[in-house]
Design an enzyme around this catalytic site. Structure first.
Site, PDB file in Angstrom:
ATOM      1  N   GLU A  71       1.302   2.602   3.645  1.00 55.86           N
ATOM      2  CA  GLU A  71       0.886   1.214   3.473  1.00 55.86           C
ATOM      3  C   GLU A  71       1.752   0.237   4.265  1.00 55.86           C
ATOM      4  OE1 GLU A  71       1.233   3.345   0.921  1.00 55.86           O
ATOM      5  OE2 GLU A  71      -0.185   2.943  -0.697  1.00 55.86           O
ATOM      6  N   THR A 100      -4.035   6.621  -0.745  1.00 56.06           N
ATOM      7  CA  THR A 100      -4.641   5.562   0.059  1.00 56.06           C
ATOM      8  C   THR A 100      -5.234   6.092   1.355  1.00 56.06           C
ATOM      9  OG1 THR A 100      -2.816   4.195  -0.745  1.00 56.06           O
ATOM     10  CG2 THR A 100      -4.219   3.239   0.946  1.00 56.06           C
ATOM     11  N   HIS A 196      -7.182   6.128 -10.312  1.00 57.16           N
ATOM     12  CA  HIS A 196      -6.030   5.266 -10.031  1.00 57.16           C
ATOM     13  C   HIS A 196      -6.379   3.845 -10.451  1.00 57.16           C
ATOM     14  CE1 HIS A 196      -2.996   3.223  -7.318  1.00 57.16           C
ATOM     15  NE2 HIS A 196      -3.948   2.302  -7.370  1.00 57.16           N
ATOM     16  N   HIS A 225      -1.701   5.567 -14.239  1.00 56.97           N
ATOM     17  CA  HIS A 225      -0.909   4.348 -14.006  1.00 56.97           C
ATOM     18  C   HIS A 225      -1.168   3.303 -15.096  1.00 56.97           C
ATOM     19  CE1 HIS A 225      -0.456   6.428 -10.300  1.00 56.97           C
ATOM     20  NE2 HIS A 225      -1.464   5.880  -9.642  1.00 56.97           N
ATOM     21  N   ASP A 286       3.178  11.204 -10.191  1.00 61.50           N
ATOM     22  CA  ASP A 286       2.884  10.552  -8.903  1.00 61.50           C
ATOM     23  C   ASP A 286       3.912  11.013  -7.860  1.00 61.50           C
ATOM     24  OD1 ASP A 286       1.446   9.039  -7.130  1.00 61.50           O
ATOM     25  OD2 ASP A 286       2.121   7.102  -7.851  1.00 61.50           O
TER      26      ASP A 286
END
Length: 394
Positions: A71, A100, A196, A225, A286
């Protein structure tokens, strides 16, 4: 090889008392009172667990096996995980996922990494897909991936309520859930959708609506999460009251929690105190995923990396700091995860199950870790490492 773990206090994860656990090859042969070893019986590996706890191997259902992130640009891609990072935290089974990035990371690479770790000694499964919908698959559809590929057990991690998600419509989301359910039914797998959750205003709205408006059962969804913020946590509590699975993420630095983030061990305690059945609650790490930091304008300002060892840390903290019963904390990292993911030979200590065992001292420090009958950690030291951690890695 016969292995006998003698004189330990066995939690299976329910308390069985002081017992001897016999492993034959990769499986648990049985659990007995005070087994005598006959002379000239042959090669037997005896582990003295006097004054220690004997518990099931931990299951981590959210690990970025071949790395994640990006990211913050190409240089912020996290590396692949190594075997020792997994077993040092008591984990004997992992479920891999993409995040992602489904362009520079792909399903074929994830499957290859899962197979590599299996060869190195642990049990592995994967989800098909990534953050985005339509789901990126190997065979062309989530349903056929689940049916035709042995290691694929569900879809994930599909991102909702997050600025990095593909912003799917509700109709697109329920079609993915339907594909996963039918694939799971045909293949005899869980067919779960691992979701997610970001910190957006939508929170769990799609999941609640799916449960209320369709015939798909709530057990088909696994939101993760949940503890990323107090807002999401409270929405997760209401979802749990409907009967939903709650997955608390352990990868955060407890010394530097976000302002309203809920520590996983504390979240477990709160949910239990509010009357949520322990069977609905679980942890995942994670691990090896990126932990990007965005400012209030959603601009990238920093990056951390998730650790599979955080799963063990939060299990230990739940018992020693938050006052959760040992059996309940164990269920969150063993039997509950196995039941939710329909891993029939995992999560419990009983005859016929896989020989996945952790030996803990009374301070809950990890002493030994056994995966499929093979000792991976001995007296607190990793003794089996991945191929590039050994001589080839020097």
């Amino acid at each position: 090889m016969i292995t006998i773990i003698k004189n330990g206090e066995v939690y299976a994860p329910g308390y069985l008392g002081k017992k001897d656990v016999i492993l034959a090859g990769t499986r648990i042969e049985g659990i007995y009172d005070n087994v005598d070893i006959p002379q000239n019986f042959g090669e037997v590996n005896v582990i003295d667990a006097e004054g220690k706890y004997v518990v099931p191997g931990f299951i981590d259902c959210h690990v970025h096996l071949n790395g994640g992130g990006g990211e913050g640009g190409f240089h912020t891609r996290t590396p692949e995980i190594q075997l020792s990072d997994i077993v040092a935290g008591g984990i004997t089974t992992v479920v891999g996922c993409l995040g992602t990035d489904s362009v520079c990371r792909n399903m074929e690479g994830l499957l290859a990494k899962a197979r590599a770790l299996e060869i190195e000694g642990i049990s592995t499964y994967i989800y098909t897909g990534s953050y985005e919908i339509p789901v990126k698959t190997i065979t062309g559809s989530p349903r056929s991936d689940i049916i035709l590929i042995d290691k694929v057990i569900g879809v994930g991690e599909v991102a909702l309520s997050d600025h990095r998600s593909s912003q799917p419509t509700y109709e697109e989301f329920i079609k993915v859930a339907a594909e996963a359910r039918v694939g799971g039914l045909i293949a005899g797998k869980c067919g779960i959708v691992h979701v997610h959750l970001g910190d957006g205003p939508q929170k769990l709205d799609y999941l609640v609506r799916l449960v209320r408006e369709t015939e798909i059962p709530i057990e088909q969804l696994m939101p993760t999460h949940i503890n990323r913020s107090r807002r999401v946590f409270e929405a997760g509590y209401e979802y749990a009251r409907m009967g939903g699975i709650i997955d608390l993420t352990t990868s955060s630095d407890p010394d530097f929690l976000e302002e309203d983030e809920v520590k996983a061990s504390t979240g477990l305690k709160i949910m239990l105190d509010r009357g949520i059945p322990v069977e609905q609650l679980q942890f995942s790490s994670d691990g090896q995923g990126s932990l990007p930091i965005f400012d209030k304008d959603r601009k990238f300002v920093g990056l951390g990396i998730g650790s599979t060892k955080s799963l063990y840390r939060e299990f230990k903290d739940a018992v020693l700091k938050d006052g959760v019963k040992l059996e309940d904390a164990l269920r969150a990292v063993t039997s509950n995860v196995a039941d939710h993911l329909v891993l029939r030979y995992k999560g419990k200590l009983e005859g016929g199950r896989d020989g996945d065992i952790v030996v803990l001292n009374k301070n809950l420090d990890i002493v030994d870790v056994i995966a499929k009958g093979r000792t991976m950690v001995q007296k607190g030291e990793v003794v089996v490492k991945g191929i590039f951690e050994g001589s080839l890695g020097k």
